[in-house]
Design a protein around this motif. Structure first.
Motif, PDB file in Angstrom:
ATOM      1  N   ILE A  99      45.046  44.788  46.480  1.00 27.00           N
ATOM      2  CA  ILE A  99      44.545  43.709  45.544  1.00 27.00           C
ATOM      3  C   ILE A  99      43.840  42.673  46.256  1.00 27.00           C
ATOM      4  O   ILE A  99      42.943  41.974  45.840  1.00 27.00           O
ATOM      5  N   ALA A 100      44.177  42.206  47.509  1.00 31.23           N
ATOM      6  CA  ALA A 100      43.573  41.509  48.317  1.00 31.23           C
ATOM      7  C   ALA A 100      42.184  42.052  48.820  1.00 31.23           C
ATOM      8  O   ALA A 100      41.353  41.064  48.806  1.00 31.23           O
ATOM      9  N   GLU A 101      42.030  43.292  49.106  1.00 33.72           N
ATOM     10  CA  GLU A 101      40.676  43.657  49.081  1.00 33.72           C
ATOM     11  C   GLU A 101      39.839  43.693  47.910  1.00 33.72           C
ATOM     12  O   GLU A 101      38.577  43.337  48.026  1.00 33.72           O
ATOM     13  N   MET A 102      40.430  43.852  46.969  1.00 34.66           N
ATOM     14  CA  MET A 102      39.343  43.754  45.495  1.00 34.66           C
ATOM     15  C   MET A 102      38.991  42.120  45.386  1.00 34.66           C
ATOM     16  O   MET A 102      38.019  41.724  44.900  1.00 34.66           O
ATOM     17  N   LYS A 103      39.933  41.172  45.767  1.00 33.39           N
ATOM     18  CA  LYS A 103      39.556  40.059  45.824  1.00 33.39           C
ATOM     19  C   LYS A 103      38.177  39.653  46.793  1.00 33.39           C
ATOM     20  O   LYS A 103      37.166  38.966  46.413  1.00 33.39           O
ATOM     21  N   LYS A 104      38.344  40.261  48.008  1.00 32.88           N
ATOM     22  CA  LYS A 104      37.232  40.042  48.863  1.00 32.88           C
ATOM     23  C   LYS A 104      35.835  40.714  48.251  1.00 32.88           C
ATOM     24  O   LYS A 104      34.841  40.319  48.735  1.00 32.88           O
ATOM     25  N   GLN A 105      36.061  41.906  47.451  1.00 37.78           N
ATOM     26  CA  GLN A 105      34.946  42.626  47.093  1.00 37.78           C
ATOM     27  C   GLN A 105      34.579  41.708  45.689  1.00 37.78           C
ATOM     28  O   GLN A 105      33.455  42.235  45.413  1.00 37.78           O
ATOM     29  N   GLY A 106      35.206  40.657  45.255  1.00 34.59           N
ATOM     30  CA  GLY A 106      34.470  39.890  44.287  1.00 34.59           C
ATOM     31  C   GLY A 106      35.130  40.354  42.876  1.00 34.59           C
ATOM     32  O   GLY A 106      34.611  39.676  41.866  1.00 34.59           O
ATOM     33  N   LYS A 107      36.098  41.288  42.860  1.00 34.12           N
ATOM     34  CA  LYS A 107      36.608  41.514  41.580  1.00 34.12           C
ATOM     35  C   LYS A 107      37.355  40.304  41.144  1.00 34.12           C
ATOM     36  O   LYS A 107      37.953  39.692  41.929  1.00 34.12           O
ATOM     37  N   ALA A 108      37.537  40.255  39.845  1.00 36.11           N
ATOM     38  CA  ALA A 108      38.278  39.252  38.748  1.00 36.11           C
ATOM     39  C   ALA A 108      39.708  39.999  38.609  1.00 36.11           C
ATOM     40  O   ALA A 108      39.550  41.112  37.867  1.00 36.11           O
ATOM     41  N   ILE A 109      40.877  39.348  38.843  1.00 39.75           N
ATOM     42  CA  ILE A 109      41.875  40.046  38.473  1.00 39.75           C
ATOM     43  C   ILE A 109      42.863  39.160  37.911  1.00 39.75           C
ATOM     44  O   ILE A 109      43.074  37.876  38.232  1.00 39.75           O
ATOM     45  N   ILE A 110      43.598  39.729  36.522  1.00 36.59           N
ATOM     46  CA  ILE A 110      44.578  38.886  36.077  1.00 36.59           C
ATOM     47  C   ILE A 110      45.875  39.619  36.570  1.00 36.59           C
ATOM     48  O   ILE A 110      46.058  40.948  36.391  1.00 36.59           O
ATOM     49  N   LEU A 111      46.777  38.923  37.092  1.00 36.22           N
ATOM     50  CA  LEU A 111      48.208  39.711  37.685  1.00 36.22           C
ATOM     51  C   LEU A 111      49.105  39.052  36.777  1.00 36.22           C
ATOM     52  O   LEU A 111      49.733  37.947  37.034  1.00 36.22           O
ATOM     53  N   ILE A 112      49.869  39.740  35.985  1.00 38.90           N
ATOM     54  CA  ILE A 112      50.845  39.481  35.233  1.00 38.90           C
ATOM     55  C   ILE A 112      52.224  39.876  35.729  1.00 38.90           C
ATOM     56  O   ILE A 112      52.265  41.094  35.749  1.00 38.90           O
TER      57      ILE A 112
END
Length: 501
Positions: free
Chosen positions: A446-459
């Motif tokens: 998830i942290a790597e996804m943020k670095k890649q510019g992914k948008a994440i909704i974490l419920i």
């Protein structure tokens, strides 16, 4: 006083093809005991208990129940003999009433000349619900009316009766709210005090150490060791147990160590004045490279927000927009690069009676299709890449998903969207029912996804997870936003909980 032995397992093995789920296991369970079983996903915890509860057969070895050979042919047979098991995933029968679910396999108790007395059946089921203080669920209602958590409560009522001698809890508490967890904790201690035996499977170390009287640690289908209450109370018990589980040291740094809340300027997903049922005029923007966490008590509306964002639910008014384009349904969402990891893994996220490869490549079929034909080698290559990347424990991509452990199933749930290349991922309780090693892996992802510019909704229903991973935490109460918090090293669970209750 010496405890009375109720179940003994001797040299038990279980093979799934070439996969050895159990390797000569010996374990004993006693009356007046809450024995925890802990280990990584695939360690064999659920395999042992599912054999004892009649869900499947051992490959070899033997079990004894009350001193007699024990080899039940079904869960119904096991439950009638006093061994009941409530599972991690949903195990209710759809399109039936609550009462019919509670007394499934026992209709003869309410039948005369082959005709079931529904009034008597409903009354008996309602009394059981009321005895558990679950008064908001009505026995005559269709089971379809109730959500995942309520169905788990119904399963618990179905499993436990005066005849219960052994009660198996398999990762059930991860699906329950604070109130639901208290109910099951009170229940297992009551059973223990009444001389019954409880087998408690959990990945939650704090829960295991608080609730269990004894602990058995498994790794790769083998018993690694046992701890009694005195050993579980040692200051370094948690570290010792983790080492036994994985065979290596695991640090405490599961979550992000940075406090960088920066993100892209571009809005990746927007909910604009959305209304559905009790959710009124709800608006939200998620930017590229942003993790927005949602937290709240059961029934707060946060899970519904995730379903709305993916197009599983259609708003009565308002819009869900992906880069300005309206999302009408989940097909639109998938095409627009939105992925969704459902809380209800076995019923919504995965096709259990399908291969790992089919599950991983399903969202990517349109991308793989060339002149209306998909080359099998392209599917295999895409699937194999994700299997390797996620380190999914399996024979190959042709293995059926229903043979995987919970953690490996969850990896498949993630892999289907990384294979698709989704830039927006909605994650509803993404680490529910997975072990510490898999959690660590997923948090790093998830942290790597943020670095890649992914948008994440974490419920999430885990406060530590929200505090540890989100850039912004949206607290829901009564289907509306009650408070928002920005990522901070000073933020505590107490700060958040105040706005949930």
């Amino acid at each position: 006083m010496e405890q009375e032995l109720i179940i003994e397992v001797k040299n038990m093995t279980k093979n799934f093809g070439i996969t050895k789920a159990l390797r000569g296991v010996d374990v004993k369970f006693y009356r007046g005991q809450i024995r925890g079983l802990i280990g990584e996903n695939g360690s064999g915890k659920s395999t042992i208990t599912s054999i004892l509860a009649g869900m499947q057969k051992a490959t070899s070895g033997e079990a004894f129940y009350k001193g007699q050979p024990w080899d039940p042919d079904s869960m119904v047979e096991a439950q009638k003999a006093g061994i009941s098991m409530v599972l991690q995933e949903a195990n209710t029968i759809p399109n039936c009433t609550v009462a019919e679910n509670i007394f499934a396999g026992r209709f003869d108790e309410f039948s005369k000349f082959g005709i079931v007395n529904m009034k008597k059946l409903n009354a008996a089921a309602q009394k059981m619900l009321d005895d558990f203080n679950i008064t908001h669920i009505k026995a005559a209602d269709s089971i379809n009316k109730y959500g995942f958590e309520d169905r788990k409560l119904i399963e618990i009522v179905r499993c436990v009766s005066e005849d219960t001698e052994v009660f198996v809890v398999d990762e059930t508490t991860t699906a329950l709210s604070h109130e639901g967890r208290k109910l099951i904790y009170d229940l297992i201690h009551k059973l223990k005090d009444n001389g019954k035996s409880v087998i408690f499977i959990s990945h939650d170390m704090e829960e295991i150490l608080e609730q269990c009287t004894d602990l058995t640690v498994l790794r790769d289908g083998e018993i690694i060791g046992h701890l009694n209450r005195e050993e579980m109370d040692m200051p370094n018990a948690e570290q010792v147990i983790r080492y036994m589980m994985v065979g290596r040291e695991i640090g405490d740094a599961y979550y992000r160590e940075d406090y960088d809340i920066s993100h892209g300027d571009k809005v990746a997903l927007e909910l604009k004045n959305v209304t559905l049922g009790e959710i009124k005029d709800f608006s939200l923007q998620v930017h590229e490279g942003e993790i927005i966490g949602f937290g709240g008590l059961s029934g707060c509306g946060m899970h519904e927000i995730g379903r709305l964002a993916f197009g599983l639910e259609k708003p009565e008014s308002g819009e869900v927009l992906r880069e300005g384009k309206k999302i009408h349904n989940c097909n639109d969402a998938i095409s627009a690069g939105i992925g969704y990891i459902s809380k209800n893994r076995d019923t919504e996220a995965l096709i259990l009676e399908g291969s790992i490869q089919d599950n991983i490549t399903l969202p990517s079929e349109k991308d793989l299709a060339k002149k209306l034909f998909i080359k099998p080698s392209d599917e295999k290559n895409l699937s194999d890449k994700e299997i390797d990347s996620f380190r999914i424990k399996c024979n190959d991509g042709n293995q059926w998903v229903n043979t995987l452990s919970g953690g490996n199933k969850q990896k498949v749930s993630f892999a289907k969207w990384t294979a698709k290349g989704s830039d927006v991922i909605i994650m509803d309780c993404p680490t529910r029912g997975v072990d510490i090693g898999v959690k660590q892996f997923m948090y790093a992802l998830i942290a790597e996804m943020k670095k890649q510019g992914k948008a994440i909704i974490l419920i999430s229903e885990e406060m530590a997870e929200l505090i540890g991973m989100a850039d912004k935490i949206v607290v829901m109460k009564d289907f509306a936003i009650s408070k928002e918090f920005t990522r901070s090293k000073d933020l505590s669970e107490t700060d958040i909980i105040e706005y949930m209750i």
